[in-house]
Scaffold this motif. Structure first.
Motif, PDB file in Angstrom:
ATOM      1  N   TYR A 148       9.224  22.226-115.874  1.00 45.08           N
ATOM      2  CA  TYR A 148       9.383  21.633-117.190  1.00 45.08           C
ATOM      3  C   TYR A 148       9.434  22.924-118.135  1.00 45.08           C
ATOM      4  CZ  TYR A 148       9.521  19.608-121.888  1.00 45.08           C
ATOM      5  OH  TYR A 148       9.990  19.507-123.046  1.00 45.08           O
ATOM      6  N   LEU A 149       8.513  23.837-118.009  1.00 40.62           N
ATOM      7  CA  LEU A 149       8.396  25.128-118.988  1.00 40.62           C
ATOM      8  C   LEU A 149       9.443  25.933-118.589  1.00 40.62           C
ATOM      9  CD1 LEU A 149       6.828  26.775-120.934  1.00 40.62           C
ATOM     10  CD2 LEU A 149       5.397  27.342-119.126  1.00 40.62           C
ATOM     11  N   GLU A 150       9.943  25.996-117.175  1.00 38.67           N
ATOM     12  CA  GLU A 150      10.984  26.849-116.779  1.00 38.67           C
ATOM     13  C   GLU A 150      12.380  26.472-117.598  1.00 38.67           C
ATOM     14  OE1 GLU A 150      13.342  28.496-112.986  1.00 38.67           O
ATOM     15  OE2 GLU A 150      11.955  26.961-112.491  1.00 38.67           O
ATOM     16  N   GLN A 151      12.516  25.078-117.517  1.00 41.01           N
ATOM     17  CA  GLN A 151      13.634  24.468-118.249  1.00 41.01           C
ATOM     18  C   GLN A 151      13.556  24.765-119.826  1.00 41.01           C
ATOM     19  OE1 GLN A 151      14.574  20.543-117.339  1.00 41.01           O
ATOM     20  NE2 GLN A 151      13.671  20.695-115.182  1.00 41.01           N
ATOM     21  N   ALA A 152      12.320  24.292-120.415  1.00 40.44           N
ATOM     22  CA  ALA A 152      12.282  24.605-121.844  1.00 40.44           C
ATOM     23  C   ALA A 152      12.579  25.875-122.404  1.00 40.44           C
ATOM     24  CB  ALA A 152      10.753  24.080-122.240  1.00 40.44           C
ATOM     25  N   ILE A 153      12.028  26.904-121.624  1.00 39.85           N
ATOM     26  CA  ILE A 153      12.328  28.374-121.904  1.00 39.85           C
ATOM     27  C   ILE A 153      13.622  28.640-122.075  1.00 39.85           C
ATOM     28  CG2 ILE A 153      11.940  30.649-121.300  1.00 39.85           C
ATOM     29  CD1 ILE A 153       8.994  29.990-120.427  1.00 39.85           C
ATOM     30  N   THR A 154      14.324  28.268-121.004  1.00 40.23           N
ATOM     31  CA  THR A 154      15.875  28.508-120.957  1.00 40.23           C
ATOM     32  C   THR A 154      16.444  27.890-121.804  1.00 40.23           C
ATOM     33  OG1 THR A 154      16.366  26.742-119.288  1.00 40.23           O
ATOM     34  CG2 THR A 154      15.662  28.883-118.302  1.00 40.23           C
ATOM     35  N   ARG A 155      16.336  26.740-122.529  1.00 37.18           N
ATOM     36  CA  ARG A 155      16.719  26.015-123.652  1.00 37.18           C
ATOM     37  C   ARG A 155      16.309  26.436-125.126  1.00 37.18           C
ATOM     38  NH1 ARG A 155      14.795  21.387-121.201  1.00 37.18           N
ATOM     39  NH2 ARG A 155      12.936  20.721-122.177  1.00 37.18           N
ATOM     40  N   GLY A 156      15.407  27.500-125.101  1.00 33.47           N
ATOM     41  CA  GLY A 156      14.838  28.095-126.278  1.00 33.47           C
ATOM     42  C   GLY A 156      13.866  27.138-127.155  1.00 33.47           C
ATOM     43  N   THR A 157      12.957  26.325-126.184  1.00 26.42           N
ATOM     44  CA  THR A 157      12.105  25.791-127.117  1.00 26.42           C
ATOM     45  C   THR A 157      11.299  26.412-127.864  1.00 26.42           C
ATOM     46  OG1 THR A 157      10.199  24.216-126.746  1.00 26.42           O
ATOM     47  CG2 THR A 157      10.330  25.964-125.158  1.00 26.42           C
ATOM     48  N   PRO A 158      10.741  26.073-129.284  1.00 28.87           N
ATOM     49  CA  PRO A 158       9.819  26.676-130.260  1.00 28.87           C
ATOM     50  C   PRO A 158       8.281  26.420-129.532  1.00 28.87           C
ATOM     51  CG  PRO A 158      10.706  24.499-131.091  1.00 28.87           C
ATOM     52  CD  PRO A 158      11.522  24.818-129.857  1.00 28.87           C
TER      53      PRO A 158
END
Length: 108
Positions: A52-62
């Motif tokens: 989840y964190l890997e995906q969230a980083i790639t989509r630019g999560t704040p």
């Protein structure tokens, strides 16, 4: 882009997710599956949060730092559990989990 500045973390997260998935599958093949129950549970939790964190980083999560803090906690717990077992897959998983917990802790 957030994912460009976190390439090393993305690699470690993916490595940890893969190690946890391997450990999970290998634990399910062990003779005393009851003894491995907590390891299996934490492998799933850790693989899921790392993915989840890997995906969230790639989509630019704040929320990178908040998610990284949770990820570090779960990786540490998974590493501690895997370290209790003598199986190679658990030992390898523990080492990667501790590495990931440290990397997540740096941005948390």
């Amino acid at each position: 882009m957030a994912h460009e500045q976190h390439q090393e973390l993305l690699q470690i997260l993916h490595e940890c997710m893969t190690a946890c998935n391997h450990c999970y599958d290998a634990c399910l093949q062990e003779a005393d599956i009851q003894m491995m129950a907590n390891c299996i549970r934490l492998d799933r939790e850790c693989a899921d949060i790392c993915g989840y964190l890997e995906q969230a980083i790639t989509r630019g999560t704040p929320f990178i730092s908040e998610l990284a803090s949770v990820c570090a906690t779960i990786c540490e717990a998974c590493g501690n559990e895997c370290e209790k077992h003598t199986h190679d897959h658990c030992r390898q998983c523990a080492a990667v989990c501790f590495k990931c917990a440290e990397a997540c802790g740096k941005i948390a």
